[in-house]
Design an enzyme around this catalytic site. Structure first.
Site, PDB file in Angstrom:
ATOM      1  N   ASP A   1      36.798  61.809  44.167  1.00 30.41           N
ATOM      2  CA  ASP A   1      37.684  62.831  43.771  1.00 30.41           C
ATOM      3  C   ASP A   1      38.626  61.885  42.881  1.00 30.41           C
ATOM      4  O   ASP A   1      39.753  61.457  43.024  1.00 30.41           O
ATOM      5  CB  ASP A   1      38.288  63.291  45.039  1.00 30.41           C
ATOM      6  CG  ASP A   1      39.223  64.500  44.586  1.00 30.41           C
ATOM      7  OD1 ASP A   1      39.156  64.869  43.499  1.00 30.41           O
ATOM      8  OD2 ASP A   1      39.876  64.940  45.486  1.00 30.41           O
ATOM      9  N   ALA A   2      38.163  62.067  41.505  1.00 31.34           N
ATOM     10  CA  ALA A   2      38.940  61.223  40.530  1.00 31.34           C
ATOM     11  C   ALA A   2      39.300  62.089  39.421  1.00 31.34           C
ATOM     12  O   ALA A   2      40.373  61.758  38.696  1.00 31.34           O
ATOM     13  CB  ALA A   2      37.830  60.252  39.687  1.00 31.34           C
ATOM     14  N   LYS A   3      38.756  63.293  38.990  1.00 27.41           N
ATOM     15  CA  LYS A   3      39.397  64.303  38.366  1.00 27.41           C
ATOM     16  C   LYS A   3      39.351  63.558  36.789  1.00 27.41           C
ATOM     17  O   LYS A   3      40.393  63.639  36.178  1.00 27.41           O
ATOM     18  CB  LYS A   3      40.652  65.025  38.587  1.00 27.41           C
ATOM     19  CG  LYS A   3      40.433  65.665  39.857  1.00 27.41           C
ATOM     20  CD  LYS A   3      41.848  66.271  40.291  1.00 27.41           C
ATOM     21  CE  LYS A   3      41.794  66.950  41.814  1.00 27.41           C
ATOM     22  NZ  LYS A   3      41.499  65.973  43.136  1.00 27.41           N
ATOM     23  N   ARG A   4      38.386  62.911  36.474  1.00 25.27           N
ATOM     24  CA  ARG A   4      38.294  62.426  35.090  1.00 25.27           C
ATOM     25  C   ARG A   4      37.877  63.511  34.059  1.00 25.27           C
ATOM     26  O   ARG A   4      37.595  64.447  34.416  1.00 25.27           O
ATOM     27  CB  ARG A   4      37.613  61.195  35.151  1.00 25.27           C
ATOM     28  CG  ARG A   4      38.005  60.122  35.800  1.00 25.27           C
ATOM     29  CD  ARG A   4      39.146  59.452  35.753  1.00 25.27           C
ATOM     30  NE  ARG A   4      39.259  58.173  36.170  1.00 25.27           N
ATOM     31  CZ  ARG A   4      40.031  57.839  37.423  1.00 25.27           C
ATOM     32  NH1 ARG A   4      40.970  58.966  37.901  1.00 25.27           N
ATOM     33  NH2 ARG A   4      40.142  56.644  37.678  1.00 25.27           N
TER      34      ARG A   4
END
Length: 276
Positions: A94-97
């Protein structure tokens, strides 16, 4: 892991639970604080207690980045533990890059090659070239932000395009289908927006949806399943705080396992109602 293997795990475990490993060092029970790596010790115990009831784990990268290089080491060791002991479980970073192409290429390399995650959450705001690099990996997934569970989602995600009549989240769903397939793309849809799931399913009937917000954030699992489940389940419902912090005492792992089991049992009934 491909679509069919993920569905097989759902059928085998009678669960579509994703446990969020959002481990805050300030909430690790005191009896673990003398361990060489308290967060890793906590994660391992949570994983062992919940693995029978979940098909996916989702570490939120911020909880590890906040600890500097030691946090990245903990994240790496957590993934290694999961891959060695529970290789059938789906792992989501869950990095939302999401950045220009060459930068996204490096993000993809970090999460898919260095850390060996199965999927990574990606923000679509910068468009196709910021997402495509994540799709150059076989049996790896992009989890694209579509409609999130936070209050600020209303700032932009419901804005309407006067020409098409679509709200922004609908444009994301429609446009992104030209970028990937149900075999390599999922969408984030918050459980607190469960009433929108019927509309979303009309646009993306076959894709998996990652649904955060059940549990501590107040989303309804029944409503999510009613409006969002498809013929292959098509849901990964995440619970983080409601499971991993079910207790802050020495019995934290036992209580986490009990909480995960309770969610799994509810999911089993919902799958049965759907004939799955």
């Amino acid at each position: 892991m491909n679509n069919e293997l993920l569905f097989q795990q759902i059928q085998k475990k009678r669960s579509f639970l994703c446990v969020g490993l959002d481990t805050d060092i300030q909430r690790v029970p005191k009896n673990l604080l003398n361990a060489a790596d308290p967060v890793l010790a906590f994660n391992r115990k949570i994983i062992d207690a919940t693995a029978d009831y979940t098909v996916a784990y989702k570490p939120n990268i911020a909880f590890y980045e906040s600890l500097g290089w030691k946090g990245w080491h903990t994240l790496e060791k957590t993934v290694e533990y999961l891959k060695s002991k529970y290789p059938e479980i789906f792992l989501i970073a869950d990095a939302k890059r999401g950045d220009i192409g060459n930068t996204s290429d490096l993000y993809a390399r970090a999460f898919f090659e260095k850390l060996d995650f199965d999927a990574v959450t990606v923000a679509p705001y910068m468009g196709e070239d910021s997402v495509k690099p994540f799709m150059n990996y076989t049996e790896k997934w992009v989890v694209l932000l579509a409609l999130t569970s936070n209050e600020g989602a209303a700032d932009f995600q419901y804005l309407k395009n006067e020409e098409s009549g679509d709200q922004l989240f609908e444009s994301v769903l429609k446009t992104s289908q030209n970028w990937g397939t149900p075999e390599n793309m999922m969408y984030v849809v918050g459980a607190t927006k469960a009433e929108k799931l019927k509309e979303i399913r009309q646009i993306v009937p076959d894709h998996f949806l990652l649904v955060p917000g059940v549990g501590a954030q107040g989303g309804s699992l029944q409503e999510v399943a009613k409006n969002g489940m498809n013929s292959h389940c098509g849901l990964l419902v995440n619970s983080s705080r409601g499971i991993i912090y079910a207790s802050g005492e020495k019995d934290f792992a036992k209580k986490a396992g009990e909480a995960a089991k309770a969610v799994q049992q509810e999911m089993e009934l919902l799958l049965k109602e759907k004939g799955l």
